[in-house]
Design an enzyme around this catalytic site. Structure first.
Site, mmCIF file in Angstrom:
data_model
loop_
_atom_site.group_PDB
_atom_site.id
_atom_site.type_symbol
_atom_site.label_atom_id
_atom_site.label_comp_id
_atom_site.label_asym_id
_atom_site.label_seq_id
_atom_site.Cartn_x
_atom_site.Cartn_y
_atom_site.Cartn_z
ATOM 1 N N LYS A 54 11.248 -12.129 20.922
ATOM 2 C CA LYS A 54 11.109 -11.362 22.165
ATOM 3 C C LYS A 54 9.667 -10.888 22.324
ATOM 4 C CE LYS A 54 15.940 -9.964 22.146
ATOM 5 N NZ LYS A 54 16.924 -8.978 21.689
ATOM 6 N N GLN A 98 17.598 -3.117 19.145
ATOM 7 C CA GLN A 98 18.179 -4.367 18.646
ATOM 8 C C GLN A 98 19.502 -4.088 17.934
ATOM 9 O OE1 GLN A 98 16.978 -7.563 19.196
ATOM 10 N NE2 GLN A 98 18.931 -8.168 18.301
ATOM 11 N N ASP A 129 18.165 -3.799 28.971
ATOM 12 C CA ASP A 129 19.341 -4.568 28.545
ATOM 13 C C ASP A 129 20.526 -4.325 29.491
ATOM 14 O OD1 ASP A 129 18.806 -6.170 26.323
ATOM 15 O OD2 ASP A 129 18.885 -4.476 24.933
#
Ligand SMILES: NC(=O)c1ccc[n+]([C@@H]2O[C@H](COP(=O)([O-])OP(=O)(O)OC[C@H]3O[C@@H](n4cnc5c(N)ncnc54)[C@H](OP(=O)(O)O)[C@@H]3O)[C@@H](O)[C@H]2O)c1
Length: 301
Positions: A54, A98, A129
């Protein structure tokens, strides 16, 4: 093999170029480069790879990618403290925690981390997200702010390969909060807030308690598998001519395989995504897209 291979990697490349151009235009207007802060707790090797990928993708798009690391036993309060700091930092536009968090227990035998509490603590305007209850609620109501990255990637894949959903029977197998549930919601939208061409599907959301899963899957013109069980979607579960999207990422004998028995299903389906090279790269591309959107929202530009 009869099926068209839906090349997620190539489409993700297109989207990443669009994002990079968007970043260039944004910074040319005098704004600082968008910044995504990833929070990594512990040493899980897969999570380290995801965060590194990422961060590299950010760099290539002109986005600043920061990684904040905490030791596995840092604990819930330290993690919430870091999230609060990032919420308050005006230079951070997007925050990504994460998952999964380490499954450690404290001395009293209690889980050290409460994932839900951590995700709830992320500022909804920085929630790239789209996991916060505010952003899930907005999506549910058909007025999304950020779209969750994996389902949004699938929507883009369907749109850009001309597989439109309106009026079609779609079956989503798997009802997780990250993939299955938001996917079903996006395709069933009435007002086209997630793209008119992918709205108005008739959606069946299947799961581990679905009776006669094979028959339910066979009724689908578009079948989306997000389960996490290698090759569980077999050719007899697929309607001839269906479009099959494989979200699954399973490690088998050091190889990545999807939830779909690719070789056999490709003989029946009209189109299919490979694993790897299908949905995975699109997830990262949409994360970059959301980060730029967050920067624009926060700057009012
Ligand atoms: N490509 C990407 O970027 C990406 C992103 C996210 C996830 N993934 C992958 O996608 C897969 C799913 O991830 P997730 O986070 O959504 O998984 P998850 O939270 O574990 O959910 C799995 C879902 O599958 C259902 N299920 C389990 N066994 C089943 C069966 N035999 N028949 C029908 N349904 C069954 C479960 O049903 P119940 O609800 O009844 O338990 C659950 O709803 C994993 O392989 C993951 O690695 C890929």
């Amino acid at each position: 093999m009869a099926a068209e291979i839906l090349d997620g990697k190539a489409i993700a490349g297109e989207i990443r170029q669009e994002v990079a151009a968007d970043v260039q235009a944004f910074t040319a207007s005098g704004a600082p480069a968008p910044c995504l802060a990833a929070v990594l707790v512990g040493e899980d090797p897969a999570s380290q790879v995801y965060v590194r990928n990422k961060s590299r993708a950010c760099e290539k798009a002109g986005i600043e990618g920061r990684t904040h690391r905490l030791p596995a036993d840092a604990g819930q309060d330290a993690l919430l403290g870091l999230v609060a700091e990032l919420n308050a930092d005006p230079n951070v536009n997007g925050i990504l925690v994460q998952l999964p968090l380490p499954s450690l227990k404290d001395e009293a035998g209690q889980a050290m981390y409460d994932e839900r509490e951590v995700l709830d603590a992320v500022d909804p305007l920085k929630d790239v997200d789209a996991f916060s209850p505010v952003n899930v609620g907005l999506l549910m109501q058909g007025r999304p702010r950020f779209l969750p990255c994996t389902p949004h990637g699938i929507v883009q894949l369907l749109l850009r390969t001309g597989h439109l959903c309106s009026g079609k029977n779609v079956c989503v197998v798997g009802r997780s909060d990250i993939v299955g549930k938001p996917m079903a919601m996006m395709l069933a939208q009435k007002n086209g807030s997630c793209g008119p061409e992918v709205a108005n599907a008739t959606v069946t959301l299947a799961h581990s308690r679905t009776a006669d899963l094979a028959a339910v899957c066979r009724s689908a013109e578009i079948l989306i598998a997000a389960v996490g069980r290698p090759k569980m979607i077999t050719a007899d579960m697929v309607r001839p001519g269906a479009v099959v999207i494989d979200v699954g990422i399973n490690r088998v004998d050091d190889r990545l395989v999807g939830d779909v028995d690719f070789d056999a299903v490709a003989e029946v389906a009209a189109a299919i995504t490979p694993v790897p090279g299908g949905v995975g790269p699109l997830t990262i591309a949409m994360l970059l897209h959301n980060t730029v959107m967050a920067a624009k929202l926060q700057s009012g530009r």
